[in-house]
Write a protein that holds these residues in place. Structure first.
Motif, mmCIF file in Angstrom:
data_model
loop_
_atom_site.group_PDB
_atom_site.id
_atom_site.type_symbol
_atom_site.label_atom_id
_atom_site.label_comp_id
_atom_site.label_asym_id
_atom_site.label_seq_id
_atom_site.Cartn_x
_atom_site.Cartn_y
_atom_site.Cartn_z
ATOM 1 N N ASP A 1 1.703 11.681 -0.516
ATOM 2 C CA ASP A 1 2.873 11.188 0.212
ATOM 3 C C ASP A 1 2.511 10.299 1.393
ATOM 4 O OD1 ASP A 1 4.334 14.437 -0.276
ATOM 5 O OD2 ASP A 1 4.561 12.621 -1.488
ATOM 6 N N THR A 2 1.229 10.235 1.771
ATOM 7 C CA THR A 2 0.849 9.453 2.934
ATOM 8 C C THR A 2 1.053 7.969 2.679
ATOM 9 O OG1 THR A 2 -0.802 11.093 3.513
ATOM 10 C CG2 THR A 2 -1.005 8.966 4.556
ATOM 11 N N PHE A 3 1.888 7.367 3.459
ATOM 12 C CA PHE A 3 2.154 5.939 3.312
ATOM 13 C C PHE A 3 0.890 5.124 3.540
ATOM 14 C CE2 PHE A 3 2.960 1.866 5.286
ATOM 15 C CZ PHE A 3 3.846 1.270 4.404
ATOM 16 N N TRP A 4 0.127 5.492 4.555
ATOM 17 C CA TRP A 4 -1.038 4.703 4.920
ATOM 18 C C TRP A 4 -2.082 4.668 3.810
ATOM 19 C CZ3 TRP A 4 -3.000 0.845 7.075
ATOM 20 C CH2 TRP A 4 -4.365 0.737 7.350
ATOM 21 N N VAL A 5 -2.308 5.764 3.107
ATOM 22 C CA VAL A 5 -3.291 5.785 2.020
ATOM 23 C C VAL A 5 -2.893 4.775 0.945
ATOM 24 C CG1 VAL A 5 -4.262 7.195 0.163
ATOM 25 C CG2 VAL A 5 -4.018 8.158 2.454
ATOM 26 N N TRP A 6 -1.615 4.756 0.597
ATOM 27 C CA TRP A 6 -1.123 3.822 -0.417
ATOM 28 C C TRP A 6 -1.262 2.375 0.063
ATOM 29 C CZ3 TRP A 6 3.443 0.758 0.188
ATOM 30 C CH2 TRP A 6 3.794 0.028 -0.948
ATOM 31 N N PHE A 7 -0.822 2.104 1.274
ATOM 32 C CA PHE A 7 -0.834 0.736 1.779
ATOM 33 C C PHE A 7 -2.254 0.230 1.991
ATOM 34 C CE2 PHE A 7 -0.670 -2.495 5.077
ATOM 35 C CZ PHE A 7 0.376 -3.297 4.654
ATOM 36 N N ASP A 8 -3.109 1.067 2.568
ATOM 37 C CA ASP A 8 -4.480 0.642 2.829
ATOM 38 C C ASP A 8 -5.232 0.383 1.528
ATOM 39 O OD1 ASP A 8 -6.688 0.195 4.741
ATOM 40 O OD2 ASP A 8 -7.563 1.954 3.775
#
Length: 782
Positions: free
Chosen positions: A546-553
């Motif tokens: 669910d971490t947005f940052w993991v997906w975006f990075d």
């Protein structure tokens, strides 16, 4: 055009400098104006050291004044007659030493040149900025004007002090002669009283001028410090990828100018003290006012100097994602710079580094020491522009086992009072030095932006998230407990920060449509996202997936590693939802495709195209490609060689037009290694082709190796471990199985392989959301 004509045609902003220059009577502006051609044609600099030549020029000046007097007499200009007569009388005092007059005129001509150069430079800068379509901010223009004006004031003050010294020496000489005489008449006493009155008046004017100069210097110092604060904020944003200028050359110019002027004022005050030592009298204004002016000068100079040491390049590791993330045991570099540039200080000032000087003494908070070369001299050799800099290239923090011994109190990760994780713990590096010059000694200190110190590369992604969040939201660069209660980011702040990541990775940020898709992912669809905010927990702390940052990075890393050129040239739509993708494509002609990032696969990229053979348009999407695919085959080659093979039909590439309507080869042609796909060096090197095989309602991947086999053998579909079934890992180049090709089922593919000796590998990537197909489809994608 003569120098004087150029001066009279300057912009109004610089005309005031000319009026200030000619405030004094050493060379009246009227004389300079009416005798401009003659004055500029004479060798005044040589005459200042040649008595005979100076005497000739002195006589020539008086003759020219007589000519001007006769002219005004004919014109019946009574006022100018009076002025010219008075000017001639004043010049008579140089008869005994005409070299002084020559030196004074030479000084005025040089100051005029300096004013002209300043005006010309400002005009050139303005012209250059117009040509480049940019602009110089009004603040910078104001600072340039003020610094030029301050330098001019100091130059005028230098001349004023010199005139005061000359006038006082004349009085002193005559007074000493007068004292040697036994008897003096009342007329002589009155004459000396007039002389001392003139000295007193000149001292008063000098003190008034110094006070005005210091007032202007203080106001300029305030403006320069404000500009420094703006630069520090730009540096914060530049660390995150913002395309902001962080060049220090202009700031160095302003700082150095003000510092030089203040040191000259200190010299003027010392000269006044020297003159008072020679001649003083009751109610001497210098004795009363000099201590106040001295204190004001020291205060302004100290204030300026204490802001002059800055961190020009923030701490960073060669192995890091970005600056401000350090790893224990690994070297990092950092660079400091002194904005006050005095060549005589080159290599004489030592900068000492330290860490956590003001760290909180709370349970579980780690404390660090720095190892390596912690002391360096400020030197001009460390800066390309010649500034005073010290670059530390081999600093590092102790390894983890040392950190454990340095912890304050017990407990490990998550056990401190504030419940900060390792990647939320902020630390500051300090730089100290001592400025010593001409009797001035000031301790200077600069500090880095807060850094995050990790002990394992697996923490780097989370650490970079902390760096992004802090520098996006915090203006207090020493708030090391920021993550004890981190604020939420407004959508405007958040979207801008995300865009900077792409600017840093591939020189192209996110447009409004791409940001809107991200906003929908975070907030669902709304009329306006301006009122929305993103909390720190939603950005980075929620557990995967669910971490947005993991997906975006993951997307940023993929773009930087494999898709930089395509992204920079705007060929990747990137952030677009499946729903909008279908809406866009169904309105276009068959074969139109777009490239977007996967919403479910971290670091995945895919393409979708529209088919309009019969009935309603159908949108088909391929399973996302990941870094394992792109590391072996460039994405533009996948697009170029992607084929659909239907039974009894000629193989064809369904990707014809990049959305909205650019022909595929026109969009991607400049990236092709050659003109034909069959001769691609990637195919020769890898010797594989990606083939997609229809099976039921999906296209299942079947990796196939081509060999020369009897015609009665047929290929068998892959199943289980050997087959890499549809929906498997998506690493389409990692699994394969040696099978035979049936020349009856696929004679074209068989003949091609047999003639070329190439292998063909079926991909493990199926179509997603595809319609049922009646015929068997093969899709070699390379």
């Amino acid at each position: 055009m003569s120098q004087w004509e150029k001066l009279t045609k300057m912009p109004s902003a610089f005309t005031q400098q000319l009026h200030d220059l000619y405030e004094k009577e050493a060379l009246p502006m009227d004389v300079r104006h009416y005798l401009s051609a003659w004055i500029e044609s004479q060798p005044w600099q040589r005459a200042a050291a040649d008595y005979d030549l100076a005497l000739v020029l002195f006589q020539g000046l008086l003759e020219n004044l007589d000519i001007q007097y006769s002219r005004f007499l004919q014109e019946e200009s009574f006022l100018m007659q009076h002025n010219i007569r008075r000017y001639k009388q004043n010049f008579q005092r140089y008869q005994e030493d005409p070299c002084i007059l020559a030196g004074n005129i030479c000084w005025f001509l040089e100051k005029e040149k300096a004013i002209l150069q300043t005006a010309d430079l400002a005009e050139q800068v303005q012209s250059l900025q117009v040509e480049q379509g940019g602009f110089v901010s009004s603040t910078q223009q104001d600072l340039d004007r003020r610094t030029a004006s301050l330098k001019n004031e100091v130059q005028c003050m230098e001349h004023t002090v010199a005139c005061l010294e000359e006038q006082q020496d004349e009085f002193d000489f005559k007074y000493q002669t007068y004292c040697m005489e036994a008897v003096a008449s009342k007329a002589e006493k009155d004459k000396f009283q007039i002389l001392i009155n003139k000295v007193n008046e000149c001292r008063q004017n000098t003190l008034v001028g110094l006070n005005k100069l210091l007032t202007n210097a203080k106001a300029l110092t305030t403006l320069v410090k404000k500009e420094l604060a703006q630069w520090q904020r730009r540096q914060q944003k530049a660390c995150l990828g913002a395309p902001d200028s962080v060049c220090l050359d202009q700031l160095e110019k302003w700082f150095t100018c003000v510092a030089e002027c203040l040191f000259q004022v200190r010299g003027f005050l010392c000269k006044l003290e020297e003159l008072v030592g020679k001649v003083t009298y009751e109610n001497d204004p210098v004795k009363a006012q000099k201590p106040l002016l001295q204190g004001k000068t020291e205060e302004i100079l100290t204030d300026l100097l204490m802001s002059s040491l800055v961190v020009e390049v923030q701490p960073s590791m060669p192995q890091g994602k970005g600056p401000l993330v350090l790893r224990t045991g690994l070297q990092f570099s950092v660079k400091t710079r002194l904005l006050v540039k005095f060549p005589e200080l080159n290599r004489s000032m030592k900068v000492v580094t330290s860490m956590d000087c003001e760290a909180p003494q709370i349970k579980g908070y780690r404390h660090f020491n720095l190892l390596g070369t912690v002391t360096k001299a400020l030197t001009m050799a460390e800066s390309q522009s010649g500034g005073m800099a010290a670059e530390f290239r081999h600093l590092h923090s102790p390894p983890p086992q040392t950190l454990k011994e340095q912890k304050s109190g017990g407990g490990g990760k998550g056990a401190n009072d504030l419940s900060l994780s390792v990647t939320e713990e902020l630390h500051i590096i300090y730089f100290d030095t001592l400025f010593e010059l001409k009797g001035v000694a000031v301790k200077l200190q600069a500090s880095s932006l807060p850094v995050v110190i990790i002990s394992n590369s697996s923490q780097q992604q989370s650490a970079w998230a902390s760096v992004l969040w802090f520098n996006t939201l915090s203006l207090d660069t020493k708030d090391i407990l920021f993550f004890a209660n981190p604020p939420a980011a407004t959508w405007q702040q958040f979207g801008q920060m995300l865009s900077w990541q792409f600017v840093s990775a591939a020189q192209r940020g996110l447009n409004d449509d791409q940001l809107e898709m991200i906003a929908q992912k975070l907030f669902d669809k709304q009329e306006s996202y301006d009122v929305c905010s993103v909390p720190w927990a939603k950005f980075s702390k929620e557990k995967s997936p669910d971490t947005f940052w993991v997906w975006f990075d993951g997307i940023v890393v993929m773009v930087k590693s494999y898709l930089e050129d395509l992204w920079r040239d705007g060929l990747i739509m990137g952030f677009v939802s499946k729903g909008k993708e279908r809406t866009l494509l169904k309105k276009k002609q068959g074969g139109t495709f777009l490239i977007r990032f996967s919403e479910s696969v971290v670091g995945g990229v895919t393409f979708s195209w529209v088919e309009t053979i019969t009935g309603d348009p159908k949108v088909k999407t391929i399973q996302p490609f990941t870094k394992s695919d792109l590391s072996q085959i460039p994405f533009h080659e996948i697009i170029r060689n992607f084929l659909i093979l239907e039974d009894e039909n000629v193989p064809e590439n369904p990707l014809l037009y990049l959305y909205p309507d650019t022909p595929r080869d026109q969009a991607f042609g400049k990236y092709y290694a050659d003109k034909t796909g069959n001769d691609s060096p990637y195919l020769k090197y890898i010797k594989t082709r990606l083939v997609f095989v229809s099976k039921g309602n999906t296209l299942e991947a079947v990796p196939l190796m081509l060999t020369d086999v009897p015609h009665d053998q047929h290929p068998q579909p892959m199943n289980g471990e050997g087959g890499g079934a549809a929906g498997a890992s998506g690493d389409c180049l990692e699994t394969h199985l040696d099978l035979h090709v049936d020349p009856v089922l696929d004679p074209m593919l068989y003949d091609s392989a047999a003639n070329s000796g190439e292998d063909v590998m079926y991909s493990s990537s199926p179509f997603v959301d595809s319609e049922p197909l009646d015929a068997s489809l093969l899709a070699p994608a390379l």
